[in-house]
Write a protein that holds these residues in place. Sequence first.
Motif, short mmCIF file in Angstrom:
data_model
loop_
_atom_site.label_atom_id
_atom_site.label_comp_id
_atom_site.label_asym_id
_atom_site.label_seq_id
_atom_site.Cartn_x
_atom_site.Cartn_y
_atom_site.Cartn_z
N LEU A 94 -67.04 16.37 17.87
CA LEU A 94 -67.69 17.66 17.92
C LEU A 94 -66.67 18.67 18.43
CD1 LEU A 94 -70.29 19.33 17.59
CD2 LEU A 94 -70.84 18.77 19.97
N ALA A 95 -65.85 19.14 17.52
CA ALA A 95 -64.73 20.01 17.90
C ALA A 95 -64.24 20.78 16.69
CB ALA A 95 -63.58 19.20 18.49
N ALA A 96 -63.59 21.90 16.97
CA ALA A 96 -62.89 22.67 15.95
C ALA A 96 -61.41 22.29 16.00
CB ALA A 96 -63.09 24.16 16.19
N SER A 97 -60.59 23.04 15.26
CA SER A 97 -59.16 22.74 15.25
C SER A 97 -58.36 24.03 15.19
CB SER A 97 -58.79 21.83 14.08
OG SER A 97 -59.03 22.49 12.83
N VAL A 98 -57.07 23.90 15.51
CA VAL A 98 -56.10 24.97 15.32
C VAL A 98 -55.01 24.44 14.40
CG1 VAL A 98 -54.46 26.56 16.38
CG2 VAL A 98 -56.51 25.88 17.63
N SER A 99 -54.68 25.21 13.37
CA SER A 99 -53.63 24.83 12.42
C SER A 99 -52.40 25.69 12.66
CB SER A 99 -54.10 25.01 10.98
OG SER A 99 -55.20 24.17 10.70
N ALA A 100 -51.24 25.03 12.71
CA ALA A 100 -49.96 25.72 12.89
C ALA A 100 -49.22 25.77 11.56
CB ALA A 100 -49.11 25.00 13.94
N VAL A 116 -54.39 20.49 15.47
CA VAL A 116 -54.85 19.81 16.68
C VAL A 116 -56.28 20.22 17.01
CG1 VAL A 116 -52.52 19.59 17.62
CG2 VAL A 116 -53.91 21.60 18.20
N SER A 117 -56.95 19.39 17.80
CA SER A 117 -58.32 19.65 18.21
C SER A 117 -58.37 20.71 19.30
CB SER A 117 -58.95 18.35 18.73
OG SER A 117 -60.21 18.61 19.34
N THR A 118 -59.40 21.57 19.23
CA THR A 118 -59.64 22.52 20.32
C THR A 118 -60.56 21.93 21.38
OG1 THR A 118 -61.56 23.55 19.26
CG2 THR A 118 -59.39 24.48 18.74
N ARG A 119 -61.05 20.71 21.16
CA ARG A 119 -61.88 19.94 22.09
C ARG A 119 -63.27 20.55 22.31
NH1 ARG A 119 -58.51 18.35 27.30
NH2 ARG A 119 -60.56 17.41 27.76
N GLY A 120 -63.60 21.56 21.53
CA GLY A 120 -64.92 22.16 21.57
C GLY A 120 -65.24 22.73 20.19
N PRO A 121 -66.53 22.85 19.82
CA PRO A 121 -66.88 23.34 18.49
C PRO A 121 -66.79 24.86 18.37
CG PRO A 121 -68.86 22.85 19.74
CD PRO A 121 -67.71 22.43 20.60
N GLY A 122 -66.61 25.30 17.12
CA GLY A 122 -66.71 26.72 16.79
C GLY A 122 -65.58 27.57 17.33
N ALA A 123 -64.33 27.13 17.21
CA ALA A 123 -63.20 27.97 17.65
C ALA A 123 -63.20 29.28 16.87
CB ALA A 123 -61.89 27.24 17.44
N CYS A 124 -63.07 30.40 17.57
CA CYS A 124 -63.21 31.70 16.90
C CYS A 124 -62.11 32.69 17.26
CB CYS A 124 -64.56 32.31 17.24
SG CYS A 124 -64.76 32.73 18.99
#
Length: 387
Positions: A94-100, A116-124
Amino acid sequence: MRTTRRQFLFLAPALAFGAARSALAAPASYLAYIGTYTGPKSQGIYAYRFQAATGEMTSLGLAAETPNPSWVTIHPSGRFLYAANEINDFEGQLAASVSAFSIDPAAGRLTLLNRVSTRGPGACHLAADRTGKELLAANYGGGSVASFPIAADGRLGAAVSFIQHTGSSVNPQRQQAPHAHSVNLSRDNRFNIVADLGLDKLLVYRLDPAHATLAPNNPPSASVAPGSGPRHFTFHPKGKYAYVINEILCTVTAFTYDAKAGTLHEIQTLSTLPPGVSREASFSTAEIEVHPSGRFLYGSNRGHNSIAVFSIDSGKGTLTQLENVPTQGRTPRNFAIDPTGAWLFAENQQSDSIVQFRIDSKTGRLTPSGRTWEVASPVCMKFVAVR
């Protein structure tokens, strides 16, 4: 009105630059990257070539295919781009991600480095610190913030800091839980201000780029009026003032800022809607930005579908509303002011369009340029200088 249609699948060749022009005489050229919500008409991040002197933008097509890149940010070197993938399931968690991504300055293409994972859902929302060593992320769905080390080659390490917000506020539909909505670096790179819509708070964290970590400040936060829903935040170029746009109540709050202590003190709150216009249930705000000159502030109204324009008192930091300008589309989730301060681009998410306005350098007022670009579900726009 002239409209430039987007090329959905292929990148056009890069434009050649006039070799005869000297570096000082040549008008600034930029790459403009558009983050979107992906779906039937959008596959990820789109690139344009932007000429600041004329306001012209030329489509370079799809720069990178990636899911829901609703916010993008640029590394201080201009060599890398980071995208918040606003999703709720990454690698079974249950997490979002950041793409480089690495940036090809000639063609505008983006090459995926890692994710990589943001370790929480819905990164905005994302922000890269000014040394280029740390990336910050806000997870709206999870109500949390995370920080990541950035390697010399632009790749991201796993999250070093992860801070889960707790609590609620007065709106039973929108504020039953924390909703971290933006991460915002102080101009001296010492603090990260996190606007949390669910808590009606601006949480302040001390930044340590050498270790890519975050730690709560003392005092740890400043508050806005209950039910406001702080969303996006911006510092004045002088560093003495700061502003937050409040999504639920359609207001903007001005603060004085103590750079040494990292503290905020409210000095004013006023509506982003025109005088005499009452807030409706369908209205909400989204983006806020100070003009590079420091003389004007802009905020977007969704539902009312306008850009609110304010003048800034240079001695006090307070605001005076000047006008509300229709964005010529629906749901201006984001807008962007180009680095020269000459142009404002309103991104109408529900109309699949980006509409350009000329900014009057003396008054701050907006005038439609007559240019519109078709982009599916645009939600973020960032510029990278190239020569």
